[in-house]
Design an enzyme around this catalytic site. Structure first.
Site, PDB file in Angstrom:
ATOM      1  N   HIS A 248       0.816  -1.224   0.000  1.00  0.00           N
ATOM      2  CA  HIS A 248       0.000   0.000   0.000  1.00  0.00           C
ATOM      3  C   HIS A 248       0.845   1.267   0.000  1.00  0.00           C
ATOM      4  CE1 HIS A 248       0.584  -0.435   4.403  1.00  0.00           C
ATOM      5  NE2 HIS A 248       0.386   0.863   4.472  1.00  0.00           N
ATOM      6  N   LYS A 252       6.122   5.288  -1.300  1.00  0.00           N
ATOM      7  CA  LYS A 252       7.068   6.010  -0.440  1.00  0.00           C
ATOM      8  C   LYS A 252       8.515   5.851  -0.903  1.00  0.00           C
ATOM      9  CE  LYS A 252       4.431   6.164   3.911  1.00  0.00           C
ATOM     10  NZ  LYS A 252       4.330   5.583   5.270  1.00  0.00           N
ATOM     11  N   HIS A 303      -5.906   4.336  -0.299  1.00  0.00           N
ATOM     12  CA  HIS A 303      -5.851   3.974   1.114  1.00  0.00           C
ATOM     13  C   HIS A 303      -5.827   5.165   2.063  1.00  0.00           C
ATOM     14  CE1 HIS A 303      -1.431   4.355   0.543  1.00  0.00           C
ATOM     15  NE2 HIS A 303      -1.378   4.536   1.857  1.00  0.00           N
ATOM     16  N   HIS A 304      -5.777   6.407   1.536  1.00  0.00           N
ATOM     17  CA  HIS A 304      -5.905   7.585   2.413  1.00  0.00           C
ATOM     18  C   HIS A 304      -7.143   8.420   2.113  1.00  0.00           C
ATOM     19  CE1 HIS A 304      -2.269   7.116   4.741  1.00  0.00           C
ATOM     20  NE2 HIS A 304      -1.559   6.912   3.631  1.00  0.00           N
ATOM     21  N   ASP A 353      -4.672   0.125   8.003  1.00  0.00           N
ATOM     22  CA  ASP A 353      -3.443   0.925   8.097  1.00  0.00           C
ATOM     23  C   ASP A 353      -3.474   1.843   9.314  1.00  0.00           C
ATOM     24  OD1 ASP A 353      -0.949   2.005   7.272  1.00  0.00           O
ATOM     25  OD2 ASP A 353      -1.956   3.607   6.172  1.00  0.00           O
TER      26      ASP A 353
HETATM   27  P1  C2E Z   1       1.608   6.038   8.754  1.00  0.00           P
HETATM   28  O1  C2E Z   1       2.513   6.382   9.883  1.00  0.00           O
HETATM   29  O2  C2E Z   1       1.560   4.609   8.332  1.00  0.00           O
HETATM   30  O3  C2E Z   1       0.172   6.494   9.140  1.00  0.00           O
HETATM   31  C1  C2E Z   1      -0.944   6.094   8.389  1.00  0.00           C
HETATM   32  C2  C2E Z   1      -2.162   6.875   8.782  1.00  0.00           C
HETATM   33  O4  C2E Z   1      -2.510   6.581  10.134  1.00  0.00           O
HETATM   34  C3  C2E Z   1      -1.997   8.385   8.737  1.00  0.00           C
HETATM   35  O5  C2E Z   1      -2.173   8.895   7.430  1.00  0.00           O
HETATM   36  C4  C2E Z   1      -3.119   8.830   9.667  1.00  0.00           C
HETATM   37  O6  C2E Z   1      -4.371   8.743   9.022  1.00  0.00           O
HETATM   38  C5  C2E Z   1      -3.077   7.754  10.730  1.00  0.00           C
HETATM   39  N1  C2E Z   1      -2.253   8.185  11.860  1.00  0.00           N
HETATM   40  C6  C2E Z   1      -0.975   7.900  12.101  1.00  0.00           C
HETATM   41  N2  C2E Z   1      -0.571   8.474  13.263  1.00  0.00           N
HETATM   42  C7  C2E Z   1      -1.621   9.153  13.761  1.00  0.00           C
HETATM   43  C8  C2E Z   1      -1.838   9.932  14.942  1.00  0.00           C
HETATM   44  O7  C2E Z   1      -0.938  10.136  15.779  1.00  0.00           O
HETATM   45  N3  C2E Z   1      -3.073  10.462  15.106  1.00  0.00           N
HETATM   46  C9  C2E Z   1      -4.073  10.250  14.214  1.00  0.00           C
HETATM   47  N4  C2E Z   1      -5.284  10.795  14.435  1.00  0.00           N
HETATM   48  N5  C2E Z   1      -3.916   9.512  13.085  1.00  0.00           N
HETATM   49  C10 C2E Z   1      -2.694   8.974  12.868  1.00  0.00           C
HETATM   50  P2  C2E Z   1      -1.525  10.294   7.041  1.00  0.00           P
HETATM   51  O8  C2E Z   1      -1.732  11.316   8.140  1.00  0.00           O
HETATM   52  O9  C2E Z   1      -2.054  10.668   5.706  1.00  0.00           O
HETATM   53  O10 C2E Z   1       0.013  10.028   6.944  1.00  0.00           O
HETATM   54  C11 C2E Z   1       0.575   9.243   5.892  1.00  0.00           C
HETATM   55  C12 C2E Z   1       1.993   8.889   6.212  1.00  0.00           C
HETATM   56  O11 C2E Z   1       2.763  10.110   6.276  1.00  0.00           O
HETATM   57  C13 C2E Z   1       2.197   8.234   7.572  1.00  0.00           C
HETATM   58  O12 C2E Z   1       2.001   6.878   7.461  1.00  0.00           O
HETATM   59  C14 C2E Z   1       3.639   8.611   7.876  1.00  0.00           C
HETATM   60  O13 C2E Z   1       4.539   7.804   7.137  1.00  0.00           O
HETATM   61  C15 C2E Z   1       3.754   9.989   7.286  1.00  0.00           C
HETATM   62  N6  C2E Z   1       3.479  11.024   8.310  1.00  0.00           N
HETATM   63  C16 C2E Z   1       2.282  11.621   8.566  1.00  0.00           C
HETATM   64  N7  C2E Z   1       2.443  12.611   9.461  1.00  0.00           N
HETATM   65  C17 C2E Z   1       3.755  12.633   9.805  1.00  0.00           C
HETATM   66  C18 C2E Z   1       4.557  13.450  10.688  1.00  0.00           C
HETATM   67  O14 C2E Z   1       4.064  14.354  11.341  1.00  0.00           O
HETATM   68  N8  C2E Z   1       5.889  13.177  10.746  1.00  0.00           N
HETATM   69  C19 C2E Z   1       6.449  12.184  10.012  1.00  0.00           C
HETATM   70  N9  C2E Z   1       7.753  11.976  10.146  1.00  0.00           N
HETATM   71  N10 C2E Z   1       5.742  11.390   9.182  1.00  0.00           N
HETATM   72  C20 C2E Z   1       4.407  11.618   9.069  1.00  0.00           C
HETATM   73 FE    FE Z   2       0.026   5.494   3.092  1.00  0.00          FE
HETATM   74 FE    FE Z   3       1.085   2.421   6.190  1.00  0.00          FE
END
Ligand code: C2E
Ligand code: FE
Ligand code: FE
Ligand code: SIN
Ligand code: SIN
Length: 410
Positions: A248, A252, A303-304, A353
């Site tokens: 998915h 990246k 997936h988002h 996810d």
């Molecule tokens: P991921 O870490 O696999 O997170 C997938 C999705 O899980 C996120 O999509 C979000 O919908 C949810 N999610 C993850 N952590 C949290 C959280 O602490 N609170 C809430 N409410 N939801 C959460 P999203 O936001 O579209 O992010 C996609 C990807 O972008 C993430 O995949 C991660 O790889 C990166 N990412 C997002 N925000 C940050 C950030 O602030 N810092 C860093 N380093 N990476 C980020």
């Molecule tokens: Fe993703």
């Molecule tokens: Fe993921």
């Protein structure tokens, strides 16, 4: 950096292109139809070697098929048997020889194998002539067995397989064996691509990817059972969904390390860049030829998205990344897909996810307690997630927990 990313995309693209049919199930279906056509056989099966057993992997039967309602698929159960001389398929796999039997119920007792009539009894079929040939690859290894049943004359009367048909089918079986091996290799390659993508992203460990895939399968099965989707259709999509769910976030690989590995919170701009991983992933699978390509594209792209339409990337053209006509806001941004505009596998992986992201520690966040995660999922029903899927998901939390135990982080 850029070079590596370009290479990786090319590698994936090439891998997909050399395999006209990369999906094993689709390939088996085609092989069996073609082989049966060649010799006018009513039915047939393909067995694939797995370790020291033969797995009954695919089957067709025109007579039984004709008794079903149009559009219905024939249901058969897969099973494994030892590679030894007691069964016909086992004998052929064991010795690499061809077996041409005129009447399954009159096999000489001098032969080591006998015909197992359980299947006939169970489904009300009468097997008579059987031609069984080994599936031998270019390296002379037997990778399975092709079995054709009940040759027919022009009036559909059951006859024996002709001796002169044997070399034809043997030749075809060799060709098929190599194609099957290629499809198996594609699966292995996909698994390797997944580990390469993992190496890039410290947050997305192998365990994360396996858990998201396993949650997605459980959720799909629960959904499919509820909707009455036939088991054989569920089974045929499971492998593709598993690999697609594992991939998915493969997009990246094209996102810079500075963003991908940022230890803290994103700026708005960084987040906008990261959002491109959905489109970039989908582009790797464009031009869907196999069921797998199609599902992988669907999952990477969607997936988002969010049930309430506030997700990303929304209604865009995958080739250009531009918003679709009539799906733009006043600033020219694509509108998010909403509710059932989001394909099912996108909705499923979205839920799996986030459930896993919240349950796990990331460089930018701590792991949440289980209660808090489940509460967040519950609250997301109808806003972030498909409410019907959330209900099914919260019903299988015991299974979800067992998956967490099966794939712990490091
Ligand atoms: P991921 O870490 O696999 O997170 C997938 C999705 O899980 C996120 O999509 C979000 O919908 C949810 N999610 C993850 N952590 C949290 C959280 O602490 N609170 C809430 N409410 N939801 C959460 P999203 O936001 O579209 O992010 C996609 C990807 O972008 C993430 O995949 C991660 O790889 C990166 N990412 C997002 N925000 C940050 C950030 O602030 N810092 C860093 N380093 N990476 C980020
Ligand atoms: Fe993703
Ligand atoms: Fe993921
Ligand atoms: C391949 O089909 O060999 C490449 C797999 C992928 O799409 O990642
Ligand atoms: C499953 O979800 O069916 C099992 C997961 C796995 O074997 O990887």
């Amino acid at each position: 950096m850029l070079d590596r990313k370009t290479k990786l995309s090319r590698l994936i693209q090439l891998g997909l292109e050399v395999n006209q049919i990369s999906d094993l199930d689709v390939l088996l279906e085609k092989i069996l139809s073609e082989a049966r056509n060649l010799v006018h056989a009513d039915a047939g099966s393909i067995y694939i070697k797995e370790g020291d057993t033969l797995k009954f992997s695919y089957s067709q039967n025109d007579t039984l098929q004709a008794k079903l309602k149009p559009g219905k698929k024939l249901i058969y159960t897969t099973f494994s048997m030892p590679i030894d001389n007691h069964s016909i398929a086992g004998f052929v796999a064991n010795n690499g020889s061809t077996s041409n039997i005129p009447d399954a119920y009159k096999i000489s007792s001098a032969l080591p194998f006998s015909f197992n009539s359980d299947f006939d009894k169970k489904v009300g079929y009468h097997t008579k002539s059987i031609l069984t040939v080994p599936l031998t690859n270019n390296r002379k290894q037997i990778i399975g067995v092709l079995q054709l049943i009940n040759a027919q004359d022009d009036n559909d009367k059951i006859i024996s397989f002709m001796d002169e048909d044997e070399p034809l089918i043997i030749h075809f079986a060799n060709y098929a064996a190599n194609a099957i091996e290629r499809a198996q290799l594609t699966r292995t390659t996909i698994m390797r691509m997944i580990s390469m993508a993992e190496l890039r992203d410290p947050k997305e460990t192998g365990a994360h990817v396996n858990r998201v895939a396993a949650y997605s399968l459980e959720l799909y099965e629960a959904y499919a059972r509820k909707k009455g989707i036939p088991q054989d259709q569920i089974d045929s999509q499971k492998d593709a969904l598993r690999m697609a769910a594992m991939l998915h976030d493969v997009g990246k690989v094209a996102i810079s390390d500075l963003i991908l590995k940022k230890p803290g919170k994103f700026t708005d701009e960084e987040y906008e860049t990261m959002k491109q991983h959905t489109l970039l992933g989908a582009q790797l699978f464009r031009g869907a030829r196999s069921e797998f390509d199609e599902i992988a594209e669907e999952v990477a792209l969607n997936h988002h998205e969010r049930w309430d339409g506030k997700g990303y990337p929304g209604h865009i053209n995958i080739a250009t990344g531009k918003p679709l006509e009539g799906h733009m806001d006043n600033e020219g941004h694509a509108l998010g897909k909403k509710e059932e505009e989001i394909p099912l596998f996108g909705r499923i992986v979205a839920l799996a996810d986030v459930f896993d992201a919240l349950s796990s520690k990331r460089v930018y966040k701590e792991a949440w307690d289980e209660d808090k995660v489940l509460e967040a999922i519950h609250e997301g029903a109808g806003s972030q997630f498909d409410p019907e899927l959330v209900e099914l998901f919260l019903d299988i939390t015991d299974v979800l927990k067992s998956i967490q135990h099966r794939y712990p982080d490091n």
